[in-house]
Design a protein around this motif. Structure first.
Motif, PDB file in Angstrom:
ATOM      1  N   THR A 131       0.813  -1.217   0.000  1.00  0.00           N
ATOM      2  CA  THR A 131       0.000   0.000   0.000  1.00  0.00           C
ATOM      3  C   THR A 131       0.845   1.265   0.000  1.00  0.00           C
ATOM      4  O   THR A 131       0.545   2.224  -0.706  1.00  0.00           O
ATOM      5  CB  THR A 131      -0.920   0.027   1.227  1.00  0.00           C
ATOM      6  N   ASN A 132       1.905   1.314   0.796  1.00  0.00           N
ATOM      7  CA  ASN A 132       2.677   2.546   0.974  1.00  0.00           C
ATOM      8  C   ASN A 132       4.182   2.362   0.907  1.00  0.00           C
ATOM      9  O   ASN A 132       4.923   3.287   1.207  1.00  0.00           O
ATOM     10  CB  ASN A 132       2.355   3.176   2.341  1.00  0.00           C
ATOM     11  N   ALA A 133       4.661   1.192   0.559  1.00  0.00           N
ATOM     12  CA  ALA A 133       6.103   0.918   0.597  1.00  0.00           C
ATOM     13  C   ALA A 133       6.758   1.434  -0.667  1.00  0.00           C
ATOM     14  O   ALA A 133       6.930   0.704  -1.630  1.00  0.00           O
ATOM     15  CB  ALA A 133       6.343  -0.582   0.770  1.00  0.00           C
ATOM     16  N   ASN A 134       7.156   2.711  -0.662  1.00  0.00           N
ATOM     17  CA  ASN A 134       7.681   3.287  -1.899  1.00  0.00           C
ATOM     18  C   ASN A 134       9.187   3.454  -1.910  1.00  0.00           C
ATOM     19  O   ASN A 134       9.720   4.325  -2.594  1.00  0.00           O
ATOM     20  CB  ASN A 134       6.981   4.615  -2.212  1.00  0.00           C
ATOM     21  N   LEU A 180      15.160   1.528   7.580  1.00  0.00           N
ATOM     22  CA  LEU A 180      16.279   2.046   6.793  1.00  0.00           C
ATOM     23  C   LEU A 180      16.140   1.793   5.300  1.00  0.00           C
ATOM     24  O   LEU A 180      16.647   2.567   4.489  1.00  0.00           O
ATOM     25  CB  LEU A 180      17.608   1.459   7.291  1.00  0.00           C
ATOM     26  N   VAL A 181      15.472   0.691   4.921  1.00  0.00           N
ATOM     27  CA  VAL A 181      15.290   0.446   3.488  1.00  0.00           C
ATOM     28  C   VAL A 181      14.555   1.617   2.846  1.00  0.00           C
ATOM     29  O   VAL A 181      14.767   1.931   1.669  1.00  0.00           O
ATOM     30  CB  VAL A 181      14.544  -0.883   3.243  1.00  0.00           C
ATOM     31  N   TYR A 182      13.731   2.305   3.632  1.00  0.00           N
ATOM     32  CA  TYR A 182      13.035   3.496   3.149  1.00  0.00           C
ATOM     33  C   TYR A 182      13.828   4.762   3.440  1.00  0.00           C
ATOM     34  O   TYR A 182      14.127   5.550   2.530  1.00  0.00           O
ATOM     35  CB  TYR A 182      11.654   3.596   3.794  1.00  0.00           C
ATOM     36  N   ASP A 223      21.763  25.291   7.842  1.00  0.00           N
ATOM     37  CA  ASP A 223      20.775  26.179   7.234  1.00  0.00           C
ATOM     38  C   ASP A 223      19.551  25.412   6.732  1.00  0.00           C
ATOM     39  O   ASP A 223      18.691  25.963   6.065  1.00  0.00           O
ATOM     40  CB  ASP A 223      21.390  26.992   6.086  1.00  0.00           C
ATOM     41  N   GLY A 224      19.495  24.127   7.053  1.00  0.00           N
ATOM     42  CA  GLY A 224      18.337  23.320   6.679  1.00  0.00           C
ATOM     43  C   GLY A 224      18.391  21.971   7.365  1.00  0.00           C
ATOM     44  O   GLY A 224      19.438  21.570   7.916  1.00  0.00           O
ATOM     45  N   PHE A 225      17.290  21.245   7.337  1.00  0.00           N
ATOM     46  CA  PHE A 225      17.192  19.950   8.011  1.00  0.00           C
ATOM     47  C   PHE A 225      16.426  18.977   7.113  1.00  0.00           C
ATOM     48  O   PHE A 225      15.454  19.358   6.448  1.00  0.00           O
ATOM     49  CB  PHE A 225      16.487  20.096   9.359  1.00  0.00           C
ATOM     50  N   TYR A 226      16.889  17.735   7.104  1.00  0.00           N
ATOM     51  CA  TYR A 226      16.185  16.692   6.351  1.00  0.00           C
ATOM     52  C   TYR A 226      15.698  15.640   7.342  1.00  0.00           C
ATOM     53  O   TYR A 226      16.497  15.086   8.114  1.00  0.00           O
ATOM     54  CB  TYR A 226      17.099  16.033   5.312  1.00  0.00           C
ATOM     55  N   LEU A 227      14.380  15.349   7.338  1.00  0.00           N
ATOM     56  CA  LEU A 227      13.777  14.450   8.313  1.00  0.00           C
ATOM     57  C   LEU A 227      13.104  13.288   7.605  1.00  0.00           C
ATOM     58  O   LEU A 227      12.193  13.490   6.793  1.00  0.00           O
ATOM     59  CB  LEU A 227      12.738  15.205   9.156  1.00  0.00           C
ATOM     60  N   ALA A 228      13.542  12.065   7.892  1.00  0.00           N
ATOM     61  CA  ALA A 228      12.903  10.854   7.352  1.00  0.00           C
ATOM     62  C   ALA A 228      12.453  10.009   8.534  1.00  0.00           C
ATOM     63  O   ALA A 228      13.231   9.210   9.082  1.00  0.00           O
ATOM     64  CB  ALA A 228      13.873  10.083   6.459  1.00  0.00           C
TER      65      ALA A 228
END
Length: 376
Positions: A131-134, A180-182, A223-228
């Motif tokens: 359904t959502n595993a992209n 982590l795979v995502y 100056d920026g942030f990446y959030l997963a």
């Protein structure tokens, strides 16, 4: 000798009774032969962990979609019977799916969970629809995993930040290590699109990274942030940035975009993401009206979109293909398009729906749809 045998004659009431029994048996046989064909569709979703909240929402929406299709598709001679194996051990779940002779299994809702259970189904020859595993790593041509959520949006988000936020260069990345795979794949795609790797990466359980992240934000230099990470933690971490640095831009992987993160991020936060499921849907669609008639508050709309889309793929497979798992797998491999709440979209060679991608922006109160990316 002839006198010893007499012709047996039934009384009129007994003759009528026998006739009614015969007629009932004929009607029953006709119903079995001509009545709706039944197909079992199993649902196997993450029961605990960071993806459990999303999984609950998507699984519930998928069950609503099955009920809706059983009503709307009644004339097409098929009834779908759902089998929920969520919460079982891996062995119990696979055994239950095999015993029920499920034609296809809906799996989700995170790439980490799907990458773990899909091989178990693959070994048994059972097709699965995610359904959502992209995660891009799951796009494998020729396997038995078919995905409603093909596009990841990671590269496109990086490209958008590069073109619209030129000051986003020295950034801190935070990855949820349970998926982590995502999350690793999302960061790789983002940094490729941006053309710049992160200055530093924090990796672990978001709850355990809270203090370390706060210290990094206070120390400055970014100056920026990446959030997963999941929506709850994405909202919390965005709020930390907003409170300590003001509207410093946060690029958020699609997993973190929902009404949950919007309710937590706070008025000082600024966020961007590229997602395959828009934050708005056509409320006039018959399925949306069906939901509104049955529940007081709608689930998160991306979950509605994913649950409906995956069930739509499953239904088409069991309607078109021969009966059973092999028939459903062949139908999924041959599928060219998928019907969604937003229209009909193509399916690629890996069996994944090629959905449009949308840029969304968090403006201090909600995620706003800024339009389709790249004319996809």
């Amino acid at each position: 000798m002839a006198g010893m045998f007499k012709t047996l004659k039934l009384s009129k009431p007994l003759s009528l009774a026998a006739g009614f029994v015969a007629m009932f048996l004929l009607v029953l046989l006709a119903f079995k032969l001509l009545g709706p064909r039944e197909a079992v569709v199993a649902l196997w979703f993450e029961h605990q962990g960071p993806g459990a909240s999303l999984s609950r929402d998507v699984q519930q929406c998928a069950l609503f979609a099955v009920d809706y299709f059983n009503i709307a598709e009644r004339g097409r001679g098929l009834r779908v019977r759902p089998l929920v194996v969520t919460g079982m051990s891996d062995r119990e779940a696979v055994d239950a799916i095999k015993k029920a002779k499920a034609s296809v299994v809906l799996v989700g809702a995170t790439s980490g969970f799907v990458s773990r259970v899909h091989p178990l189904l693959e070994r048994e020859g059972i097709p699965a629809i995610a359904t959502n595993a992209n995660a891009p790593a799951l796009a494998v041509e020729g396997d038995l995993l078919f995905r409603y959520s093909g596009p990841s949006g990671a590269v496109e988000l990086g490209e958008m930040v590069r073109s619209h936020l030129p000051g986003f260069k020295r950034y801190l990345a935070v990855l949820d290590s349970s998926n982590l795979v995502y999350t690793k794949g999302q960061l790789d795609g983002f940094s490729t699109g941006l053309g710049i790797p992160p200055k530093k990466t924090l990796m672990g359980s978001p709850g355990d990274l809270y203090d370390a992240f706060r210290l990094e934000v206070v120390a400055g230099g970014y100056d920026g942030f990446y959030l997963a990470m999941p929506a709850y933690y994405a909202g919390v971490f965005m709020e930390i940035v907003g409170n300590l640095k003001g509207p410093a831009p946060c690029a958020v992987a699609g997993w973190g975009v929902s009404s949950v993160s919007a309710s937590l991020a706070g008025p000082e936060s600024l966020g961007y993401s590229v997602v395959f499921s828009p934050v708005e849907l056509d409320m006039g669609h018959p399925f949306m009206r069906y939901l509104q008639e049955r529940i007081a508050g709608l689930p998160p709309l991306p979950a509605v979109d994913s649950g409906y889309g995956a069930v739509s793929m499953a239904l088409e497979a069991v309607l078109v293909g021969p009966k059973g798992q092999e028939g459903a797998a062949e139908a999924l491999k041959a599928m060219k398009t998928v019907k969604t709440l937003r229209g009909e979209f193509p399916v690629d060679r890996a069996g994944d729906a090629v959905l449009p991608l949308y840029l969304v922006r968090y403006d201090g109160s909600a995620w706003r749809n800024m339009g389709e990316v790249g004319g996809r």
